[in-house]
Design a protein around this motif. Structure first.
Motif, mmCIF file in Angstrom:
data_model
loop_
_atom_site.group_PDB
_atom_site.id
_atom_site.type_symbol
_atom_site.label_atom_id
_atom_site.label_comp_id
_atom_site.label_asym_id
_atom_site.label_seq_id
_atom_site.Cartn_x
_atom_site.Cartn_y
_atom_site.Cartn_z
ATOM 1 N N ASN A 148 66.012 7.322 0.636
ATOM 2 C CA ASN A 148 64.801 7.677 -0.108
ATOM 3 C C ASN A 148 64.854 9.150 -0.511
ATOM 4 O O ASN A 148 64.545 9.501 -1.655
ATOM 5 N N PHE A 149 65.250 10.026 0.409
ATOM 6 C CA PHE A 149 65.366 11.450 0.116
ATOM 7 C C PHE A 149 66.374 11.700 -1.005
ATOM 8 O O PHE A 149 66.099 12.450 -1.942
ATOM 9 N N LEU A 150 67.539 11.081 -0.895
ATOM 10 C CA LEU A 150 68.583 11.296 -1.903
ATOM 11 C C LEU A 150 68.168 10.792 -3.278
ATOM 12 O O LEU A 150 68.440 11.441 -4.293
ATOM 13 N N ILE A 151 67.497 9.649 -3.332
ATOM 14 C CA ILE A 151 67.032 9.124 -4.623
ATOM 15 C C ILE A 151 66.011 10.060 -5.237
ATOM 16 O O ILE A 151 66.087 10.396 -6.426
ATOM 17 N N ARG A 152 65.032 10.522 -4.428
ATOM 18 C CA ARG A 152 64.031 11.454 -4.950
ATOM 19 C C ARG A 152 64.675 12.753 -5.413
ATOM 20 O O ARG A 152 64.295 13.310 -6.448
ATOM 21 N N ALA A 153 65.657 13.246 -4.652
ATOM 22 C CA ALA A 153 66.314 14.498 -5.021
ATOM 23 C C ALA A 153 67.099 14.348 -6.322
ATOM 24 O O ALA A 153 67.035 15.220 -7.195
ATOM 25 N N LEU A 154 67.835 13.259 -6.466
ATOM 26 C CA LEU A 154 68.621 13.049 -7.694
ATOM 27 C C LEU A 154 67.726 12.837 -8.906
ATOM 28 O O LEU A 154 68.006 13.367 -9.993
ATOM 29 N N VAL A 155 66.654 12.076 -8.741
ATOM 30 C CA VAL A 155 65.710 11.883 -9.853
ATOM 31 C C VAL A 155 65.048 13.210 -10.202
ATOM 32 O O VAL A 155 64.884 13.546 -11.385
ATOM 33 N N THR A 179 65.992 23.848 -5.144
ATOM 34 C CA THR A 179 65.302 22.872 -5.984
ATOM 35 C C THR A 179 65.679 21.448 -5.582
ATOM 36 O O THR A 179 64.858 20.542 -5.673
ATOM 37 N N PHE A 180 66.907 21.247 -5.128
ATOM 38 C CA PHE A 180 67.339 19.937 -4.647
ATOM 39 C C PHE A 180 66.513 19.526 -3.426
ATOM 40 O O PHE A 180 66.006 18.404 -3.351
ATOM 41 N N LEU A 181 66.361 20.434 -2.487
ATOM 42 C CA LEU A 181 65.583 20.134 -1.280
ATOM 43 C C LEU A 181 64.097 19.968 -1.590
ATOM 44 O O LEU A 181 63.429 19.112 -1.008
ATOM 45 N N THR A 182 63.582 20.769 -2.510
ATOM 46 C CA THR A 182 62.172 20.658 -2.878
ATOM 47 C C THR A 182 61.888 19.329 -3.555
ATOM 48 O O THR A 182 60.916 18.646 -3.217
ATOM 49 N N SER A 183 62.718 18.944 -4.504
ATOM 50 C CA SER A 183 62.493 17.675 -5.190
ATOM 51 C C SER A 183 62.752 16.494 -4.268
ATOM 52 O O SER A 183 62.105 15.456 -4.380
ATOM 53 N N GLY A 184 63.667 16.633 -3.320
ATOM 54 C CA GLY A 184 63.922 15.562 -2.374
ATOM 55 C C GLY A 184 62.797 15.389 -1.375
ATOM 56 O O GLY A 184 62.457 14.279 -0.978
ATOM 57 N N THR A 185 62.212 16.485 -0.960
ATOM 58 C CA THR A 185 61.134 16.438 0.024
ATOM 59 C C THR A 185 59.803 16.071 -0.608
ATOM 60 O O THR A 185 59.073 15.217 -0.096
ATOM 61 N N ILE A 202 64.504 17.847 -13.883
ATOM 62 C CA ILE A 202 64.635 19.279 -14.147
ATOM 63 C C ILE A 202 65.623 19.518 -15.287
ATOM 64 O O ILE A 202 65.357 20.320 -16.196
ATOM 65 N N PHE A 203 66.739 18.823 -15.274
ATOM 66 C CA PHE A 203 67.738 18.989 -16.335
ATOM 67 C C PHE A 203 67.144 18.649 -17.703
ATOM 68 O O PHE A 203 67.272 19.422 -18.654
ATOM 69 N N PHE A 204 66.491 17.486 -17.807
ATOM 70 C CA PHE A 204 65.970 17.064 -19.105
ATOM 71 C C PHE A 204 64.785 17.907 -19.561
ATOM 72 O O PHE A 204 64.655 18.197 -20.756
ATOM 73 N N VAL A 205 63.943 18.344 -18.656
ATOM 74 C CA VAL A 205 62.827 19.215 -19.049
ATOM 75 C C VAL A 205 63.359 20.571 -19.491
ATOM 76 O O VAL A 205 62.859 21.138 -20.478
ATOM 77 N N ASN A 206 64.359 21.107 -18.792
ATOM 78 C CA ASN A 206 64.971 22.369 -19.227
ATOM 79 C C ASN A 206 65.552 22.240 -20.628
ATOM 80 O O ASN A 206 65.384 23.133 -21.463
#
Length: 69
Positions: free
Chosen positions: A11-18, A45-51, A23-27
């Motif tokens: 679940n963490f890895l999926i949330r982090a990758l999404v 940012t990886f840890l923040t988006s994953g958490t 972030i990539f597409f919004v940038n």
């Protein structure tokens, strides 16, 4: 408890990758509109988006927009 661990990690890895994809597409979208606003793609940012998930990504953009005021 050990039965839940793989599910939590996946679940963490999926949330982090999404989150990183968002972030990539919004940038890219903001760059195409001529706005010089971007969130860096790094371990924080990886840890923040994953958490925190998508609200965490929104928080990162909120922080960046607040800094340019």
């Amino acid at each position: 408890m050990s039965e839940r661990r793989p599910g939590i990690l996946i679940n963490f890895l999926i949330r982090a990758l999404v989150g990183m994809a968002i972030i990539f597409f919004v940038n890219e979208f903001l760059a195409s509109k001529g706005m010089d606003v971007s969130v860096g793609m790094n371990i924080v940012t990886f840890l923040t988006s994953g958490t925190l998930g998508i609200p965490g990504v929104a928080m990162l953009y909120g922080i960046v927009f607040y800094q340019i005021l």
